[in-house]
Design an enzyme around this catalytic site. Structure first.
Site, PDB file in Angstrom:
ATOM      1  N   LYS A 194       0.828  -1.212   0.000  1.00 35.79           N
ATOM      2  CA  LYS A 194       0.000   0.000   0.000  1.00 35.79           C
ATOM      3  C   LYS A 194       0.865   1.266   0.000  1.00 35.79           C
ATOM      4  CE  LYS A 194      -2.149  -0.807   3.892  1.00 35.79           C
ATOM      5  NZ  LYS A 194      -1.438  -2.012   4.367  1.00 35.79           N
TER       6      LYS A 194
ATOM      7  N   ARG B  76      -9.282   0.529   9.088  1.00 37.18           N
ATOM      8  CA  ARG B  76      -8.638  -0.719   9.479  1.00 37.18           C
ATOM      9  C   ARG B  76      -9.619  -1.680  10.152  1.00 37.18           C
ATOM     10  NH1 ARG B  76      -2.909   0.446   8.921  1.00 37.18           N
ATOM     11  NH2 ARG B  76      -1.646  -1.112   9.975  1.00 37.18           N
TER      12      ARG B  76
ATOM     13  N   ARG C 154      11.844  -5.032   4.856  1.00 37.93           N
ATOM     14  CA  ARG C 154      11.484  -3.667   4.448  1.00 37.93           C
ATOM     15  C   ARG C 154      12.442  -2.620   5.011  1.00 37.93           C
ATOM     16  NH1 ARG C 154       5.413  -1.765   5.031  1.00 37.93           N
ATOM     17  NH2 ARG C 154       5.675  -2.176   7.246  1.00 37.93           N
TER      18      ARG C 154
ATOM     19  N   ARG D 280      11.636   0.036  10.167  1.00 32.51           N
ATOM     20  CA  ARG D 280      10.598   0.450  11.107  1.00 32.51           C
ATOM     21  C   ARG D 280      10.654  -0.385  12.386  1.00 32.51           C
ATOM     22  NH1 ARG D 280       4.885   0.934   8.078  1.00 32.51           N
ATOM     23  NH2 ARG D 280       4.312  -0.134   9.993  1.00 32.51           N
TER      24      ARG D 280
ATOM     25  N   ARG E 178       0.519  -8.116  13.911  1.00 36.27           N
ATOM     26  CA  ARG E 178      -0.118  -7.215  12.939  1.00 36.27           C
ATOM     27  C   ARG E 178      -0.876  -8.018  11.876  1.00 36.27           C
ATOM     28  NH1 ARG E 178       5.003  -4.460  11.143  1.00 36.27           N
ATOM     29  NH2 ARG E 178       3.779  -3.285   9.660  1.00 36.27           N
TER      30      ARG E 178
HETATM   31  P1  AMP Z   1       1.012   1.019   9.087  1.00 31.64           P
HETATM   32  O1  AMP Z   1       2.099   1.976   8.809  1.00 31.64           O
HETATM   33  O2  AMP Z   1      -0.249   1.298   8.306  1.00 31.64           O
HETATM   34  O3  AMP Z   1       1.430  -0.415   8.987  1.00 31.64           O
HETATM   35  O4  AMP Z   1       0.599   1.254  10.631  1.00 31.64           O
HETATM   36  C1  AMP Z   1       1.502   1.048  11.680  1.00 31.64           C
HETATM   37  C2  AMP Z   1       0.759   0.927  13.003  1.00 31.64           C
HETATM   38  O5  AMP Z   1       0.026   2.144  13.253  1.00 31.64           O
HETATM   39  C3  AMP Z   1      -0.293  -0.159  13.054  1.00 31.64           C
HETATM   40  O6  AMP Z   1       0.263  -1.429  13.389  1.00 31.64           O
HETATM   41  C4  AMP Z   1      -1.236   0.360  14.131  1.00 31.64           C
HETATM   42  O7  AMP Z   1      -0.675   0.187  15.432  1.00 31.64           O
HETATM   43  C5  AMP Z   1      -1.239   1.854  13.835  1.00 31.64           C
HETATM   44  N1  AMP Z   1      -2.296   2.223  12.873  1.00 31.64           N
HETATM   45  C6  AMP Z   1      -2.126   2.692  11.598  1.00 31.64           C
HETATM   46  N2  AMP Z   1      -3.315   2.933  11.015  1.00 31.64           N
HETATM   47  C7  AMP Z   1      -4.259   2.615  11.932  1.00 31.64           C
HETATM   48  C8  AMP Z   1      -5.682   2.626  11.921  1.00 31.64           C
HETATM   49  N3  AMP Z   1      -6.386   3.015  10.851  1.00 31.64           N
HETATM   50  N4  AMP Z   1      -6.316   2.222  13.063  1.00 31.64           N
HETATM   51  C9  AMP Z   1      -5.649   1.843  14.161  1.00 31.64           C
HETATM   52  N5  AMP Z   1      -4.304   1.783  14.228  1.00 31.64           N
HETATM   53  C10 AMP Z   1      -3.610   2.166  13.128  1.00 31.64           C
END
Ligand code: AMP
Length: 215
Positions: A13, A88, A127, A160, A171
């Site tokens: 994404k 999410r 990554r 990260r 996750r």
């Molecule tokens: P990402 O970069 O999208 O993989 O997000 C990293 C982390 O941020 C996730 O594992 C969640 O802890 C938090 N996070 C990101 N987007 C959301 C969302 N829409 N709702 C809840 N937690 C989120």
């Protein structure tokens, strides 16, 4: 063009969002990026979010919905956007629909990047992201020319904090349990377009771009 990129962690994404944002001249809005910026800045919101993020759990709906509401009201989002990592879960999707209905500007399309589960772990552990321009590499699958440096801008590459095996497992579980039901949710609204998220990155971009052109 009001769109969502849907997919598991590691499905591409972010990678696709960066490229498509440039191509269509609309912002990529990533709740993960917004939350990481808040953590880095040490804000109260960042402190509240950090524990959940470190565990690979979801940050509370109130926090992320608030972030999105504020971000979507900004000038650069008025001609459309690509949401990445939001919604999410079903309550977030319902809140988004309600927010956009009020504005009379509903979502136009949701693209699912479909990647087999086995491939996601390898993608996530490998990554690396550029600190400066956000370009994303994978040390196993699409390595940068030099180990710690971005090919595009020379910026430093970092891993990260939540890309470690333990957090990744959680996750992916959270995705299966809470995010995957959004596939049916958007299918019912006839907004879902599913694309194979494996193989050549440019080919995937072309396919998502073709969907964006249609909607
Ligand atoms: P990402 O970069 O999208 O993989 O997000 C990293 C982390 O941020 C996730 O594992 C969640 O802890 C938090 N996070 C990101 N987007 C959301 C969302 N829409 N709702 C809840 N937690 C989120």
């Amino acid at each position: 063009m009001r769109t969502v990129l849907l997919g598991a962690p590691g499905s591409g994404k972010g990678t696709q969002g960066v490229v498509l944002s440039k191509k269509f001249n609309i912002p990529q809005i990533s709740t993960g990026d917004l939350l990481r910026a808040a953590v880095k800045a040490g804000t109260e919101l960042g402190k509240q979010a950090k524990t959940a993020m470190d565990a690979g759990a979801l940050v509370s709906d109130d926090i992320v919905i608030g972030l999105i509401r504020e971000r979507l009201s900004q000038e650069d989002a008025q001609n459309g956007y690509i949401l990445d990592g939001f919604p999410r879960n079903i309550p977030q999707a319902e809140a988004l629909d309600a927010m956009l209905d009020q504005l009379g500007q509903p979502l136009q399309g949701v693209v699912l990047l479909d990647v087999p589960f086995e491939e996601l772990m390898q993608r996530l552990t490998g990554r690396r992201t550029c600190k400066d321009c956000g370009a994303i590499y994978n040390i196993h699958l699409s390595p940068p020319k030099s180990e710690d440096q971005c090919d595009r801008c020379g910026g430093e590459l970092f891993q990260r904090e939540d890309d470690n095996e333990e957090t990744i497992g959680n996750r992916l579980k959270v995705y299966e349990e809470q995010t995957a039901p959004l596939i049916g949710f958007y299918q019912k609204q006839a907004k879902l377009h599913s694309i194979a998220g494996t193989g050549d990155i440019d080919h995937i971009t072309d396919q998502v771009g073709a969907v964006f052109d249609e909607i």
